[in-house]
Enzyme design. Structure first.
Site, PDB file in Angstrom:
ATOM      1  N   ARG A  22     -39.874  76.169 -62.334  1.00 24.14           N
ATOM      2  CA  ARG A  22     -38.835  75.640 -61.460  1.00 24.14           C
ATOM      3  C   ARG A  22     -37.981  76.795 -60.935  1.00 24.14           C
ATOM      4  NH1 ARG A  22     -34.369  71.271 -63.341  1.00 24.14           N
ATOM      5  NH2 ARG A  22     -33.775  73.043 -64.615  1.00 24.14           N
ATOM      6  N   ASP A  41     -26.926  59.738 -59.874  1.00 25.57           N
ATOM      7  CA  ASP A  41     -26.702  60.956 -60.635  1.00 25.57           C
ATOM      8  C   ASP A  41     -26.829  62.125 -59.662  1.00 25.57           C
ATOM      9  OD1 ASP A  41     -26.828  63.214 -62.264  1.00 25.57           O
ATOM     10  OD2 ASP A  41     -27.809  62.132 -63.896  1.00 25.57           O
ATOM     11  N   TYR A  68     -21.659  72.302 -64.316  1.00 22.18           N
ATOM     12  CA  TYR A  68     -22.176  73.643 -64.644  1.00 22.18           C
ATOM     13  C   TYR A  68     -23.389  74.050 -63.823  1.00 22.18           C
ATOM     14  CZ  TYR A  68     -25.057  70.639 -67.677  1.00 22.18           C
ATOM     15  OH  TYR A  68     -25.874  69.646 -68.156  1.00 22.18           O
ATOM     16  N   LYS A  69     -23.846  73.185 -62.922  1.00 25.61           N
ATOM     17  CA  LYS A  69     -25.017  73.551 -62.112  1.00 25.61           C
ATOM     18  C   LYS A  69     -24.530  74.195 -60.812  1.00 25.61           C
ATOM     19  CE  LYS A  69     -27.951  70.347 -64.577  1.00 25.61           C
ATOM     20  NZ  LYS A  69     -28.478  68.984 -64.706  1.00 25.61           N
ATOM     21  N   PHE A  82     -34.421  62.150 -65.073  1.00 26.37           N
ATOM     22  CA  PHE A  82     -34.064  63.069 -66.155  1.00 26.37           C
ATOM     23  C   PHE A  82     -33.937  62.273 -67.456  1.00 26.37           C
ATOM     24  CE2 PHE A  82     -31.176  65.764 -68.621  1.00 26.37           C
ATOM     25  CZ  PHE A  82     -31.741  67.016 -68.426  1.00 26.37           C
TER      26      PHE A  82
HETATM   27  C1  LIG Z   1     -28.628  68.372 -65.985  1.00 25.72           C
HETATM   28  C2  LIG Z   1     -28.704  66.906 -65.936  1.00 25.72           C
HETATM   29  C3  LIG Z   1     -28.010  66.119 -66.856  1.00 25.72           C
HETATM   30  C4  LIG Z   1     -27.262  66.779 -67.981  1.00 25.72           C
HETATM   31  O1  LIG Z   1     -26.482  65.928 -68.732  1.00 25.72           O
HETATM   32  P1  LIG Z   1     -25.488  66.538 -69.811  1.00 25.72           P
HETATM   33  O2  LIG Z   1     -24.834  65.379 -70.416  1.00 25.72           O
HETATM   34  O3  LIG Z   1     -24.573  67.459 -69.068  1.00 25.72           O
HETATM   35  O4  LIG Z   1     -26.283  67.342 -70.781  1.00 25.72           O
HETATM   36  C5  LIG Z   1     -28.053  64.737 -66.708  1.00 25.72           C
HETATM   37  N1  LIG Z   1     -28.779  64.173 -65.713  1.00 25.72           N
HETATM   38  C6  LIG Z   1     -29.476  64.916 -64.827  1.00 25.72           C
HETATM   39  C7  LIG Z   1     -30.236  64.251 -63.751  1.00 25.72           C
HETATM   40  C8  LIG Z   1     -29.476  66.299 -64.932  1.00 25.72           C
HETATM   41  O5  LIG Z   1     -30.183  67.026 -64.080  1.00 25.72           O
END
Ligand SMILES: *Cc1c(COP(=O)(O)O)cnc(C)c1O
Length: 415
Positions: free
Chosen positions: A374, A200, A225-226, A129
């Site tokens: 997705r 992560d 939030y996921k 990501f």
């Molecule tokens: C959704 C996601 C993030 C989001 O990071 P934020 O700081 O909450 O915006 C980070 N890493 C991964 C792998 C994600 O899927």
């Protein structure tokens, strides 16, 4: 899979046999929507609004500053952090909640690099990501000590672990493809090479079995939030193996990470436990909302969640193969269930307008550049027959060419 070809009646039968079906009533899901984006923003638990209203009206409105003591605000972040820890198999005392996933990555990555001062490489995957990669790049530039972010393909990770690697930083379930790494195996391989590991768990926590303690993971971060359904921008979490805590130093040294925040000393002294990885005042309203989502996740046995998630991803992939042939849709998520997270990613050159057309018809997934549709599978509030309905709408969008309409081809800010 059960049988081929599948019928809607088969899926209705799976819904009748679904032990997790009662969880659906705990969530708001709008009528006419098949919600396949809980991997990006989890649905709203019905109990959240009342809990948040209570924090706002009573604890804040009436209690005012007294609520830090009287309503237990001071203890709330630690309590919910330990609850999230139960979802991901964290060793006790290693969890904290607050800040964003990006900020937590920065803090933990910095601590990891300091623990391996003689090494200069952060190893990761090219398809990680972007924020994870950006944070690593920014930290390396800030340190200005010759640190390097080395990016390889997923199958090259194990072979790239050499004595230059300070930390292996990976996302357990890839946001783009849904491919899942072997956490225990790669953590072991990294440790054998003398490196630390930062996982992560953005697409793992609440979605797939995770056992940080058993894997002997050093560090982890993830989103509230996921799949934890904590609400948009919910506080993130972080984990540090308690065995490392005494030695780990974190780069953002705020008063909440101080050994005695209310002594108001001039000099920084880190707190003894995981509190040293925290920074400043935690967002109580957001944390209260997050706790509602986490409490639901704790009620759902992970073995059942995983079984239903795999059934959903299998059924969805099978339906696309059976009912959407000839449209150029190419499933890129792993076929092997052991390597799959809780999503199905489908590549198509016109993925963006296709997803916009789907959303306009109540099938909500998302688009990830350059060409991926997705579809996230959330076992707690999506049923099997809905998957049938979603694929039928996809089939219609493809057959009629509805996605070609101009309104679906305008790029919006959030995809
Ligand atoms: C959704 C996601 C993030 C989001 O990071 P934020 O700081 O909450 O915006 C980070 N890493 C991964 C792998 C994600 O899927």
């Amino acid at each position: 899979m059960t049988k081929s070809p599948l019928t809607r009646d088969d899926l209705l039968a799976m819904d009748r046999d679904d032990a997790l079906a009662p969880f659906r009533a705990l969530f708001e899901v709008p009528d006419g929507v098949v919600y396949l984006d809980g991997n990006s923003l989890g649905a709203l638990p019905r109990a959240t609004a009342a809990r948040v209203a209570d924090v706002v009206k009573q604890e804040w409105g009436q209690g005012l500053i007294r609520s830090w003591n009287d309503a237990g605000w001071m203890d709330l972040p630690g309590r919910i952090a330990e609850k999230i820890g139960q979802v991901i198999g964290a060793a006790p005392g290693g969890m904290a909640v607050g800040d964003s996933t990006s900020v937590n990555l920065f803090k933990l990555l910095s601590a990891a690099l300091e623990l391996r001062p003689e090494r200069r490489v952060i190893l990761s995957e090219r398809g990680n990501f972007p924020t994870d990669l950006y944070i690593a790049q920014g930290l390396a530039a800030l340190l200005a000590r010759g640190h390097e972010l080395r990016l390889v393909e997923p199958h090259e990770v194990a072979g790239a672990l050499d004595d230059s690697v300070a930390v292996l930083m990976l996302t357990h379930v890839n946001y783009h493809t849904g491919a899942m790494y072997d956490m225990a195996g790669l953590t072991q391989a990294a440790h054998d090479a003398g490196a630390l590991v930062l996982w992560d768990l953005a697409h793992s926590a609440g979605a797939v079995p995770v056992d940080l303690a058993a894997a002997k993971a050093d560090f982890a971060v993830g989103c509230g939030y996921k799949y934890l359904n904590g609400g948009p921008g919910a506080p993130a979490f972080l984990y540090v193996n308690p065995d490392l805590l005494d030695r780990a130093r974190f780069p953002v040294t705020g008063w909440w990470g101080h050994a005695a925040p209310f002594a108001f000393e001039v000099g920084y002294r880190p707190a003894s436990g995981i509190a040293r990885a925290t920074v400043g005042t935690a967002p109580m309203i957001s944390i209260a909302a997050l706790e509602v989502g986490v409490d639901i996740a704790l009620q759902a046995p992970m073995a059942q969640v995983r079984a239903k998630s795999l059934a959903m991803t299998s059924v969805f992939a099978q339906l696309i193969s059976e009912r959407c042939q000839g449209f150029g849709l190419n499933i890129i998520s792993p076929a092997d269930p052991a390597l799959r997270g809780s999503q199905v990613s489908v590549a198509h050159p016109d993925a963006y307008p296709i997803m916009q057309a789907l959303v306009s018809r109540g099938v909500i997934g998302d688009f990830r550049a350059p060409d991926v549709l997705r579809f996230g599978m959330t076992p707690l509030y999506v049923g099997f027959a809905e998957l049938w309905d979603a694929v039928e709408i996809l089939r219609d969008v493809m057959q009629t060419g509805q996605w070609r309409e101009a309104r679906f081809n305008e790029r919006r800010k959030v995809t």
